[in-house]
Design a protein around this motif. Sequence first.
Motif, PDB file in Angstrom:
ATOM      1  N   VAL A  49      38.580  43.603 -71.754  1.00  0.00           N
ATOM      2  CA  VAL A  49      38.554  45.028 -71.432  1.00  0.00           C
ATOM      3  C   VAL A  49      37.667  45.322 -70.221  1.00  0.00           C
ATOM      4  N   TRP A 100      41.811  54.866 -70.251  1.00  0.00           N
ATOM      5  CA  TRP A 100      42.352  53.989 -69.225  1.00  0.00           C
ATOM      6  C   TRP A 100      42.672  54.734 -67.940  1.00  0.00           C
ATOM      7  N   VAL A 106      40.724  48.518 -66.435  1.00  0.00           N
ATOM      8  CA  VAL A 106      40.970  47.989 -67.775  1.00  0.00           C
ATOM      9  C   VAL A 106      42.395  47.450 -67.847  1.00  0.00           C
TER      10      VAL A 106
END
Length: 122
Positions: A49, A100, A106
């Motif tokens: 991530v 996001w 990410v």
Amino acid sequence: MIAEGAGLLWLARELDGLPMCGVLDAVGTVRDGLVVGYRTATAVTDSVVAPAGTTVTGHKQHAAVLTPRAGERPAWRWEGGNPEGFVRQAVHASQLVPHWAAHPDVAARLVAAALAPVPAPA
């Protein structure tokens, strides 16, 4: 693999005494009440991530707690809070869901990880 929000519970050893996947050495308990809120968090451990030190904004919305709250390699920390989440091999699991759209890197990291060659077993 990423498990965010309630998805984290599926990876626990058990939830309210019922067996789950057991990927994480943690136990989930559903409780009365709902945790809802935004957090600005910093990645503690490099993961698919975010690299360690990256700051993101995300939300939490859950009615369950996990014990322990974090693994040996936590995913996130924030001011005034204890570390939270789990990073274990290729797994990133946390109740924090980064936004996001505000952090497109990410998605780029996830695509890169999905396209990376898998090493042959020894």
